[in-house]
Design a protein around this motif. Structure first.
Motif, PDB file in Angstrom:
ATOM      1  N   VAL A 120       7.315   9.215  -0.874  1.00  0.00           N
ATOM      2  CA  VAL A 120       8.206  10.007  -0.040  1.00  0.00           C
ATOM      3  C   VAL A 120       9.658   9.808  -0.462  1.00  0.00           C
ATOM      4  O   VAL A 120      10.390  10.760  -0.649  1.00  0.00           O
ATOM      5  CB  VAL A 120       8.029   9.644   1.450  1.00  0.00           C
ATOM      6  CG1 VAL A 120       8.978  10.438   2.321  1.00  0.00           C
ATOM      7  CG2 VAL A 120       6.592   9.865   1.876  1.00  0.00           C
ATOM      8  N   SER A 121      10.053   8.555  -0.595  1.00  0.00           N
ATOM      9  CA  SER A 121      11.426   8.246  -0.967  1.00  0.00           C
ATOM     10  C   SER A 121      11.461   6.840  -1.552  1.00  0.00           C
ATOM     11  O   SER A 121      10.451   6.155  -1.595  1.00  0.00           O
ATOM     12  CB  SER A 121      12.347   8.330   0.250  1.00  0.00           C
ATOM     13  OG  SER A 121      11.988   7.337   1.190  1.00  0.00           O
ATOM     14  N   THR A 122      12.624   6.409  -1.994  1.00  0.00           N
ATOM     15  CA  THR A 122      12.790   5.059  -2.504  1.00  0.00           C
ATOM     16  C   THR A 122      12.712   4.072  -1.342  1.00  0.00           C
ATOM     17  O   THR A 122      13.400   4.254  -0.343  1.00  0.00           O
ATOM     18  CB  THR A 122      14.134   4.925  -3.238  1.00  0.00           C
ATOM     19  OG1 THR A 122      14.133   5.855  -4.321  1.00  0.00           O
ATOM     20  CG2 THR A 122      14.340   3.521  -3.759  1.00  0.00           C
ATOM     21  N   VAL A 123      11.858   3.053  -1.482  1.00  0.00           N
ATOM     22  CA  VAL A 123      11.648   2.096  -0.401  1.00  0.00           C
ATOM     23  C   VAL A 123      11.686   0.682  -0.957  1.00  0.00           C
ATOM     24  O   VAL A 123      10.986   0.370  -1.920  1.00  0.00           O
ATOM     25  CB  VAL A 123      10.265   2.323   0.266  1.00  0.00           C
ATOM     26  CG1 VAL A 123      10.007   1.292   1.337  1.00  0.00           C
ATOM     27  CG2 VAL A 123      10.165   3.724   0.823  1.00  0.00           C
ATOM     28  N   SER A 124      12.513  -0.175  -0.365  1.00  0.00           N
ATOM     29  CA  SER A 124      12.539  -1.586  -0.753  1.00  0.00           C
ATOM     30  C   SER A 124      11.312  -2.285  -0.204  1.00  0.00           C
ATOM     31  O   SER A 124      10.988  -2.148   0.978  1.00  0.00           O
ATOM     32  CB  SER A 124      13.788  -2.275  -0.206  1.00  0.00           C
ATOM     33  OG  SER A 124      14.920  -1.904  -0.932  1.00  0.00           O
ATOM     34  N   LEU A 126      13.263  -5.607  -5.059  1.00  0.00           N
ATOM     35  CA  LEU A 126      11.978  -5.146  -5.598  1.00  0.00           C
ATOM     36  C   LEU A 126      11.636  -3.905  -4.791  1.00  0.00           C
ATOM     37  O   LEU A 126      11.464  -3.979  -3.573  1.00  0.00           O
ATOM     38  CB  LEU A 126      10.907  -6.222  -5.452  1.00  0.00           C
ATOM     39  CG  LEU A 126       9.502  -5.879  -5.951  1.00  0.00           C
ATOM     40  CD1 LEU A 126       9.509  -5.584  -7.451  1.00  0.00           C
ATOM     41  CD2 LEU A 126       8.536  -7.000  -5.637  1.00  0.00           C
ATOM     42  N   TYR A 127      11.613  -2.739  -5.450  1.00  0.00           N
ATOM     43  CA  TYR A 127      11.461  -1.499  -4.695  1.00  0.00           C
ATOM     44  C   TYR A 127      10.554  -0.494  -5.383  1.00  0.00           C
ATOM     45  O   TYR A 127      10.317  -0.548  -6.578  1.00  0.00           O
ATOM     46  CB  TYR A 127      12.832  -0.874  -4.406  1.00  0.00           C
ATOM     47  CG  TYR A 127      13.651  -0.514  -5.625  1.00  0.00           C
ATOM     48  CD1 TYR A 127      13.653   0.788  -6.118  1.00  0.00           C
ATOM     49  CD2 TYR A 127      14.435  -1.456  -6.269  1.00  0.00           C
ATOM     50  CE1 TYR A 127      14.411   1.126  -7.226  1.00  0.00           C
ATOM     51  CE2 TYR A 127      15.200  -1.127  -7.376  1.00  0.00           C
ATOM     52  CZ  TYR A 127      15.178   0.168  -7.849  1.00  0.00           C
ATOM     53  OH  TYR A 127      15.917   0.502  -8.947  1.00  0.00           O
ATOM     54  N   TRP A 128      10.043   0.411  -4.576  1.00  0.00           N
ATOM     55  CA  TRP A 128       9.212   1.530  -5.017  1.00  0.00           C
ATOM     56  C   TRP A 128      10.128   2.733  -5.123  1.00  0.00           C
ATOM     57  O   TRP A 128      10.672   3.191  -4.130  1.00  0.00           O
ATOM     58  CB  TRP A 128       8.106   1.762  -4.000  1.00  0.00           C
ATOM     59  CG  TRP A 128       7.264   2.954  -4.245  1.00  0.00           C
ATOM     60  CD1 TRP A 128       7.297   4.116  -3.547  1.00  0.00           C
ATOM     61  CD2 TRP A 128       6.263   3.114  -5.229  1.00  0.00           C
ATOM     62  NE1 TRP A 128       6.394   4.998  -4.054  1.00  0.00           N
ATOM     63  CE2 TRP A 128       5.739   4.398  -5.091  1.00  0.00           C
ATOM     64  CE3 TRP A 128       5.768   2.296  -6.242  1.00  0.00           C
ATOM     65  CZ2 TRP A 128       4.735   4.883  -5.910  1.00  0.00           C
ATOM     66  CZ3 TRP A 128       4.763   2.793  -7.050  1.00  0.00           C
ATOM     67  CH2 TRP A 128       4.261   4.047  -6.882  1.00  0.00           C
ATOM     68  N   TYR A 129      10.364   3.209  -6.340  1.00  0.00           N
ATOM     69  CA  TYR A 129      11.278   4.319  -6.566  1.00  0.00           C
ATOM     70  C   TYR A 129      10.590   5.639  -6.244  1.00  0.00           C
ATOM     71  O   TYR A 129       9.373   5.781  -6.407  1.00  0.00           O
ATOM     72  CB  TYR A 129      11.760   4.288  -8.028  1.00  0.00           C
ATOM     73  CG  TYR A 129      12.968   5.129  -8.289  1.00  0.00           C
ATOM     74  CD1 TYR A 129      14.178   4.843  -7.681  1.00  0.00           C
ATOM     75  CD2 TYR A 129      12.894   6.213  -9.138  1.00  0.00           C
ATOM     76  CE1 TYR A 129      15.304   5.615  -7.921  1.00  0.00           C
ATOM     77  CE2 TYR A 129      14.013   6.994  -9.386  1.00  0.00           C
ATOM     78  CZ  TYR A 129      15.205   6.687  -8.776  1.00  0.00           C
ATOM     79  OH  TYR A 129      16.306   7.469  -9.011  1.00  0.00           O
ATOM     80  N   PHE A 164      12.434  -3.660 -10.316  1.00  0.00           N
ATOM     81  CA  PHE A 164      13.102  -4.886  -9.900  1.00  0.00           C
ATOM     82  C   PHE A 164      14.490  -4.842 -10.486  1.00  0.00           C
ATOM     83  O   PHE A 164      14.660  -4.646 -11.680  1.00  0.00           O
ATOM     84  CB  PHE A 164      12.359  -6.125 -10.409  1.00  0.00           C
ATOM     85  CG  PHE A 164      13.012  -7.416  -9.998  1.00  0.00           C
ATOM     86  CD1 PHE A 164      12.990  -7.823  -8.681  1.00  0.00           C
ATOM     87  CD2 PHE A 164      13.651  -8.211 -10.932  1.00  0.00           C
ATOM     88  CE1 PHE A 164      13.593  -9.010  -8.291  1.00  0.00           C
ATOM     89  CE2 PHE A 164      14.256  -9.404 -10.567  1.00  0.00           C
ATOM     90  CZ  PHE A 164      14.227  -9.795  -9.235  1.00  0.00           C
ATOM     91  N   GLN A 165      15.508  -4.976  -9.628  1.00  0.00           N
ATOM     92  CA  GLN A 165      16.893  -4.884 -10.086  1.00  0.00           C
ATOM     93  C   GLN A 165      17.675  -6.086  -9.575  1.00  0.00           C
ATOM     94  O   GLN A 165      17.442  -6.567  -8.471  1.00  0.00           O
ATOM     95  CB  GLN A 165      17.526  -3.594  -9.594  1.00  0.00           C
ATOM     96  CG  GLN A 165      18.868  -3.323 -10.233  1.00  0.00           C
ATOM     97  CD  GLN A 165      19.300  -1.877 -10.097  1.00  0.00           C
ATOM     98  OE1 GLN A 165      18.598  -1.055  -9.539  1.00  0.00           O
ATOM     99  NE2 GLN A 165      20.462  -1.556 -10.614  1.00  0.00           N
ATOM    100  N   VAL A 166      18.614  -6.551 -10.400  1.00  0.00           N
ATOM    101  CA  VAL A 166      19.401  -7.744 -10.105  1.00  0.00           C
ATOM    102  C   VAL A 166      20.875  -7.438 -10.317  1.00  0.00           C
ATOM    103  O   VAL A 166      21.236  -6.779 -11.284  1.00  0.00           O
ATOM    104  CB  VAL A 166      19.006  -8.905 -11.050  1.00  0.00           C
ATOM    105  CG1 VAL A 166      19.892 -10.106 -10.809  1.00  0.00           C
ATOM    106  CG2 VAL A 166      17.554  -9.259 -10.888  1.00  0.00           C
ATOM    107  N   LYS A 223       0.868  -1.181   0.000  1.00  0.00           N
ATOM    108  CA  LYS A 223       0.000   0.000   0.000  1.00  0.00           C
ATOM    109  C   LYS A 223       0.900   1.224   0.000  1.00  0.00           C
ATOM    110  O   LYS A 223       1.776   1.357   0.849  1.00  0.00           O
ATOM    111  CB  LYS A 223      -0.892  -0.002   1.238  1.00  0.00           C
ATOM    112  CG  LYS A 223      -1.779   1.204   1.347  1.00  0.00           C
ATOM    113  CD  LYS A 223      -2.819   1.077   2.445  1.00  0.00           C
ATOM    114  CE  LYS A 223      -2.228   0.923   3.813  1.00  0.00           C
ATOM    115  NZ  LYS A 223      -3.240   1.039   4.881  1.00  0.00           N
ATOM    116  N   VAL A 224       0.708   2.099  -0.977  1.00  0.00           N
ATOM    117  CA  VAL A 224       1.540   3.297  -1.108  1.00  0.00           C
ATOM    118  C   VAL A 224       0.620   4.524  -1.170  1.00  0.00           C
ATOM    119  O   VAL A 224       0.178   4.918  -2.236  1.00  0.00           O
ATOM    120  CB  VAL A 224       2.433   3.213  -2.372  1.00  0.00           C
ATOM    121  CG1 VAL A 224       3.336   4.430  -2.456  1.00  0.00           C
ATOM    122  CG2 VAL A 224       3.248   1.935  -2.363  1.00  0.00           C
ATOM    123  N   PRO A 225       0.316   5.118  -0.009  1.00  0.00           N
ATOM    124  CA  PRO A 225      -0.576   6.279  -0.021  1.00  0.00           C
ATOM    125  C   PRO A 225       0.087   7.546  -0.553  1.00  0.00           C
ATOM    126  O   PRO A 225      -0.564   8.387  -1.142  1.00  0.00           O
ATOM    127  CB  PRO A 225      -0.971   6.446   1.444  1.00  0.00           C
ATOM    128  CG  PRO A 225       0.058   5.713   2.222  1.00  0.00           C
ATOM    129  CD  PRO A 225       0.640   4.667   1.327  1.00  0.00           C
TER     130      PRO A 225
END
Length: 103
Positions: free
Chosen positions: A19-23, A44-47, A54-56, A14-16
């Motif tokens: 604010v910042s990048t969050v894993s 897997l993060y919210w930029y 998704f980064q590897v 849930k992303v209301p």
């Protein structure tokens, strides 16, 4: 290191507000990860710009990523996030709709 195995990552987020990048979920070879790609890891993060990523890094020298076109919907509702990795191809879904695919 992913090797040749297939896998799936699935969960609810849930992303209301952005604010910042969050894993949302990650795995790293270094328990004291400093959010750099100088190690083997996946994330897997919210930029911060509002995009789901998704980064590897299999080599510890950075890595490829796939980015969704729309990201998570900003709301007080939860979104179902699925990332499947099959035969070396990653595909990302948000609420059952394919958002991105890449190797």
């Amino acid at each position: 290191d992913f090797g040749a195995g297939d896998f799936c990552i699935m969960g609810w987020a849930k992303v209301p507000t952005v604010v910042s990048t969050v894993s949302l979920i990650q795995q790293a070879t270094n328990a004291a990860a400093t959010n750099t790609w100088a190690e083997k890891r996946w994330d897997l993060y919210w930029y911060a710009t509002g995009v789901l990523c998704f980064q590897v890094s299999n080599s510890g020298a950075g890595g490829g990523y796939i980015v969704s076109g729309t990201g998570l919907p900003l709301s007080s509702n939860y979104a179902c996030i699925v990332l499947k990795y099959v035969s070396g191809v990653a595909t990302m879904y948000v609420n059952g709709v394919q958002q991105a695919t890449g190797e």
